[in-house]
Scaffold this motif. Structure first.
Motif, mmCIF file in Angstrom:
data_model
loop_
_atom_site.group_PDB
_atom_site.id
_atom_site.type_symbol
_atom_site.label_atom_id
_atom_site.label_comp_id
_atom_site.label_asym_id
_atom_site.label_seq_id
_atom_site.Cartn_x
_atom_site.Cartn_y
_atom_site.Cartn_z
ATOM 1 N N MET A 1 0.791 -1.220 0.000
ATOM 2 C CA MET A 1 0.000 0.000 0.000
ATOM 3 C C MET A 1 0.831 1.282 0.000
ATOM 4 O O MET A 1 0.467 2.224 -0.699
ATOM 5 C CB MET A 1 -0.968 -0.011 1.203
ATOM 6 C CG MET A 1 -2.108 -1.007 1.063
ATOM 7 S SD MET A 1 -3.128 -0.731 -0.393
ATOM 8 C CE MET A 1 -3.816 0.887 -0.023
ATOM 9 N N PRO A 2 1.926 1.392 0.749
ATOM 10 C CA PRO A 2 2.667 2.661 0.745
ATOM 11 C C PRO A 2 3.204 3.053 -0.631
ATOM 12 O O PRO A 2 3.379 4.241 -0.890
ATOM 13 C CB PRO A 2 3.816 2.402 1.729
ATOM 14 C CG PRO A 2 3.320 1.325 2.625
ATOM 15 C CD PRO A 2 2.468 0.462 1.752
ATOM 16 N N VAL A 3 3.475 2.089 -1.496
ATOM 17 C CA VAL A 3 4.061 2.426 -2.792
ATOM 18 C C VAL A 3 3.039 2.393 -3.921
ATOM 19 O O VAL A 3 3.385 2.711 -5.065
ATOM 20 C CB VAL A 3 5.224 1.467 -3.148
ATOM 21 C CG1 VAL A 3 6.276 1.482 -2.064
ATOM 22 C CG2 VAL A 3 4.725 0.065 -3.413
ATOM 23 N N LEU A 4 1.786 2.055 -3.642
ATOM 24 C CA LEU A 4 0.817 1.904 -4.716
ATOM 25 C C LEU A 4 0.557 3.228 -5.427
ATOM 26 O O LEU A 4 0.549 3.300 -6.663
ATOM 27 C CB LEU A 4 -0.488 1.324 -4.169
ATOM 28 C CG LEU A 4 -1.569 0.987 -5.190
ATOM 29 C CD1 LEU A 4 -1.021 0.091 -6.290
ATOM 30 C CD2 LEU A 4 -2.749 0.315 -4.514
ATOM 31 N N ALA A 5 0.328 4.283 -4.640
ATOM 32 C CA ALA A 5 0.098 5.594 -5.258
ATOM 33 C C ALA A 5 1.322 6.051 -6.036
ATOM 34 O O ALA A 5 1.206 6.625 -7.130
ATOM 35 C CB ALA A 5 -0.252 6.622 -4.178
ATOM 36 N N LEU A 6 2.509 5.795 -5.507
ATOM 37 C CA LEU A 6 3.730 6.211 -6.180
ATOM 38 C C LEU A 6 4.001 5.351 -7.413
ATOM 39 O O LEU A 6 4.572 5.828 -8.405
ATOM 40 C CB LEU A 6 4.909 6.140 -5.207
ATOM 41 C CG LEU A 6 4.743 7.006 -3.944
ATOM 42 C CD1 LEU A 6 5.959 6.849 -3.049
ATOM 43 C CD2 LEU A 6 4.539 8.469 -4.308
ATOM 44 N N ALA A 7 3.609 4.084 -7.384
ATOM 45 C CA ALA A 7 3.744 3.235 -8.568
ATOM 46 C C ALA A 7 2.858 3.764 -9.695
ATOM 47 O O ALA A 7 3.254 3.757 -10.867
ATOM 48 C CB ALA A 7 3.366 1.797 -8.226
ATOM 49 N N ALA A 8 1.665 4.224 -9.342
ATOM 50 C CA ALA A 8 0.778 4.812 -10.353
ATOM 51 C C ALA A 8 1.387 6.087 -10.930
ATOM 52 O O ALA A 8 1.338 6.314 -12.143
ATOM 53 C CB ALA A 8 -0.585 5.104 -9.731
ATOM 54 N N LYS A 9 1.977 6.904 -10.086
ATOM 55 C CA LYS A 9 2.618 8.129 -10.571
ATOM 56 C C LYS A 9 3.808 7.782 -11.466
ATOM 57 O O LYS A 9 4.092 8.492 -12.440
ATOM 58 C CB LYS A 9 3.065 9.009 -9.406
ATOM 59 C CG LYS A 9 1.912 9.547 -8.555
ATOM 60 C CD LYS A 9 2.321 10.715 -7.698
ATOM 61 C CE LYS A 9 2.482 11.959 -8.546
ATOM 62 N NZ LYS A 9 2.718 13.171 -7.731
ATOM 63 N N GLY A 10 4.496 6.703 -11.174
ATOM 64 C CA GLY A 10 5.607 6.277 -12.016
ATOM 65 C C GLY A 10 5.170 5.851 -13.402
ATOM 66 O O GLY A 10 5.979 5.846 -14.343
ATOM 67 N N GLY A 12 2.874 7.537 -14.967
ATOM 68 C CA GLY A 12 2.378 8.758 -15.599
ATOM 69 C C GLY A 12 1.089 9.295 -15.019
ATOM 70 O O GLY A 12 0.514 10.236 -15.593
ATOM 71 N N ALA A 13 0.597 8.765 -13.910
ATOM 72 C CA ALA A 13 -0.661 9.232 -13.321
ATOM 73 C C ALA A 13 -0.456 10.539 -12.570
ATOM 74 O O ALA A 13 0.608 10.790 -12.002
ATOM 75 C CB ALA A 13 -1.235 8.171 -12.382
ATOM 76 N N SER A 14 -1.480 11.388 -12.560
ATOM 77 C CA SER A 14 -1.481 12.585 -11.723
ATOM 78 C C SER A 14 -1.806 12.192 -10.286
ATOM 79 O O SER A 14 -2.122 11.031 -9.997
ATOM 80 C CB SER A 14 -2.518 13.578 -12.241
ATOM 81 O OG SER A 14 -3.822 13.034 -12.107
ATOM 82 N N SER A 15 -1.756 13.164 -9.374
ATOM 83 C CA SER A 15 -2.062 12.870 -7.970
ATOM 84 C C SER A 15 -3.487 12.362 -7.812
ATOM 85 O O SER A 15 -3.743 11.395 -7.080
ATOM 86 C CB SER A 15 -1.853 14.121 -7.104
ATOM 87 O OG SER A 15 -0.497 14.473 -7.059
ATOM 88 N N SER A 16 -4.435 12.976 -8.520
ATOM 89 C CA SER A 16 -5.827 12.523 -8.418
ATOM 90 C C SER A 16 -6.009 11.153 -9.055
ATOM 91 O O SER A 16 -6.745 10.302 -8.537
ATOM 92 C CB SER A 16 -6.768 13.544 -9.071
ATOM 93 O OG SER A 16 -6.433 13.727 -10.433
ATOM 94 N N GLN A 17 -5.318 10.893 -10.182
ATOM 95 C CA GLN A 17 -5.402 9.572 -10.811
ATOM 96 C C GLN A 17 -4.761 8.501 -9.934
ATOM 97 O O GLN A 17 -5.245 7.368 -9.874
ATOM 98 C CB GLN A 17 -4.729 9.612 -12.185
ATOM 99 C CG GLN A 17 -5.497 10.400 -13.228
ATOM 100 C CD GLN A 17 -4.703 10.568 -14.515
ATOM 101 O OE1 GLN A 17 -3.475 10.524 -14.514
ATOM 102 N NE2 GLN A 17 -5.406 10.783 -15.621
ATOM 103 N N ALA A 18 -3.666 8.854 -9.250
ATOM 104 C CA ALA A 18 -3.040 7.903 -8.329
ATOM 105 C C ALA A 18 -3.996 7.543 -7.205
ATOM 106 O O ALA A 18 -4.075 6.388 -6.775
ATOM 107 C CB ALA A 18 -1.754 8.496 -7.763
ATOM 108 N N GLY A 19 -4.748 8.545 -6.735
ATOM 109 C CA GLY A 19 -5.752 8.264 -5.715
ATOM 110 C C GLY A 19 -6.817 7.302 -6.217
ATOM 111 O O GLY A 19 -7.299 6.442 -5.480
ATOM 112 N N LEU A 70 -4.191 2.530 -15.967
ATOM 113 C CA LEU A 70 -5.433 1.784 -16.123
ATOM 114 C C LEU A 70 -5.222 0.296 -15.861
ATOM 115 O O LEU A 70 -5.988 -0.328 -15.117
ATOM 116 C CB LEU A 70 -5.993 1.994 -17.531
ATOM 117 C CG LEU A 70 -7.265 1.205 -17.864
ATOM 118 C CD1 LEU A 70 -8.399 1.573 -16.921
ATOM 119 C CD2 LEU A 70 -7.672 1.442 -19.327
ATOM 120 N N MET A 71 -4.185 -0.293 -16.464
ATOM 121 C CA MET A 71 -3.925 -1.715 -16.252
ATOM 122 C C MET A 71 -3.546 -1.989 -14.800
ATOM 123 O O MET A 71 -3.930 -3.011 -14.230
ATOM 124 C CB MET A 71 -2.812 -2.186 -17.183
ATOM 125 C CG MET A 71 -3.239 -2.314 -18.632
ATOM 126 S SD MET A 71 -4.630 -3.444 -18.861
ATOM 127 C CE MET A 71 -3.927 -4.980 -18.277
#
Length: 374
Positions: A1-10, A12-19, A70-71
């Motif tokens: 969980m701690p890296v999930l949002a950051l993995a999404a940002k990696g 190309g996701a924005s902060s809201s998309q990472a959420g 998305l994936m």
């Protein structure tokens, strides 16, 4: 969980998309909770556990191979569907076998076992060169090993887990019959789950916002989880001796205050302090959500009732990251913590004024609640 949002940002996701990607972890459990109840009632605890393990593994494989947010979200969604079944099996089993007088301690130990993983996971990431990829691999290995251990220790009374209650009670009927409990204890459980999930998003995103490295953020989570873990058994003792509110209310207040204080942090030490407050609050509520549901589950139709209870709580888990993403998108990331904190205080208000607080005496039989919960 701690890296999930950051993995999404990696990816190309924005902060809201990472959420939103993190929210997929809760949305999957919400989508599958009712089906999980039917599955446990139909095939028993062991069969449902096998199904859960397969879904978790498939979802993690998709997440590991994803090349887009998305994936990644699809993989997390699928694995969380399996997690919904896995958690319901654990809760149904312990609600069935644990005496009412020690139920708080029993379920707090289950919560403590989960927290032990939350301490070990971030610490393992510190020794890897690719934390995001390693996180999914660690989860995958643990899922396989965990299911293997469970399969070797099959419960000889698993047939009882099927409840012989193929009365597939409709979810709306269950909510109607127990409407008072869902409107009071359910609201408190919903809010606790919402704050627990939102801290998994807002803390790493805020840490990245103030310039902390992934290693620093993982260390913060590990130490916060260590404090959380240290309190799991005392929280069960408090719940059994002084009532469920004595554990639920401090949990809610400290989680809310930690969210409110988040925008005031501007460095490692300050964010660590807030994370420790969140860890203490979460630790004081170890197992409380499961205990509140187990207290109210009838002996007949236990799995369907607990499936609806899990749906109610998992809706809170899903809404935490969604509310965080909405606040970050509409307002700013700085506003996300206070928005969740105020919602948490509102949930604490409901617990204080309206929640019934059963305190079974030592050695008492299992609590049986009225059919209509009035």
């Amino acid at each position: 969980m701690p890296v999930l949002a950051l993995a999404a940002k990696g990816l190309g996701a924005s902060s809201s998309q990472a959420g939103l990607v993190v929210a997929a972890n809760g949305l999957g459990t919400v989508a599958f909770d009712i089906s999980a109840g039917s599955l446990v009632a139909a095939v028993g605890e062991q069969g449902a556990s096998s199904f859960a393990a397969i879904m978790v593994v498939c979802g993690l494989l998709i997440a590991m191979m994803s090349g887009s947010p998305l994936m990644l979200g699809i993989g997390i969604f699928l694995s969380s569907c399996g997690w919904a079944v896995w958690v319901l099996v654990r809760l149904t089993h312990l609600s069935r076998v644990a005496p009412a007088a020690t139920r708080g301690r029993t379920l707090s130990v289950l919560g403590g076992v989960m927290r032990a993983g939350a301490v070990l996971g971030p610490l393992l990431l510190l020794a890897t060169s690719r934390p995001a990829t390693s996180a999914f691999l660690i989860y995958l290995v643990c899922a396989v090993v965990g299911f293997g251990l469970l399969y070797r220790a099959r419960d000889p009374h698993d047939a009882q887990g099927r409840q012989r209650d193929p009365e597939r009670t409709h979810a709306l009927r269950i909510v109607g019959d127990h409407r008072r409990e869902f409107a009071t204890a359910g609201v408190g459980a919903f809010t606790i789950c919402m704050l627990r999930a939102s801290r998994q998003v807002v803390v790493p995103l805020w840490g990245a916002h103030i310039g902390l490295s992934l290693a620093s953020i993982s260390l913060i989570f590990a130490l916060s989880s260590a404090v959380d873990l240290a309190l799991f058994y005392p929280s069960g003792v408090i719940s059994d001796r002084f009532g469920r509110s004595a554990a639920a209310l401090p949990c809610l207040v400290l989680l809310a205050c930690g969210h409110l204080a988040l925008p005031l942090t501007h460095g490692f030490a300050a964010l660590m302090t807030v994370a420790l407050v969140l860890g203490i609050g979460n630790g004081l509520g170890s197992g409380i959500v499961m205990t509140l549901g187990a207290d109210r589950s009838p002996s007949t139709g236990r799995a369907p009732f607990l499936a609806v209870w899990r749906l109610f709580c998992d809706a809170g888990t899903a809404s935490g990251p969604l509310l965080c993403a909405a606040a970050a998108s509409v307002l700013t990331l700085r506003a996300a913590g206070p928005v969740l904190g105020l919602a948490g205080l509102a949930g604490g208000f409901v617990v204080v004024l309206f929640m019934r607080d059963p305190r079974p005496s030592l050695g008492a039989p299992a609590v049986e609640w009225p059919a209509h919960g009035v």
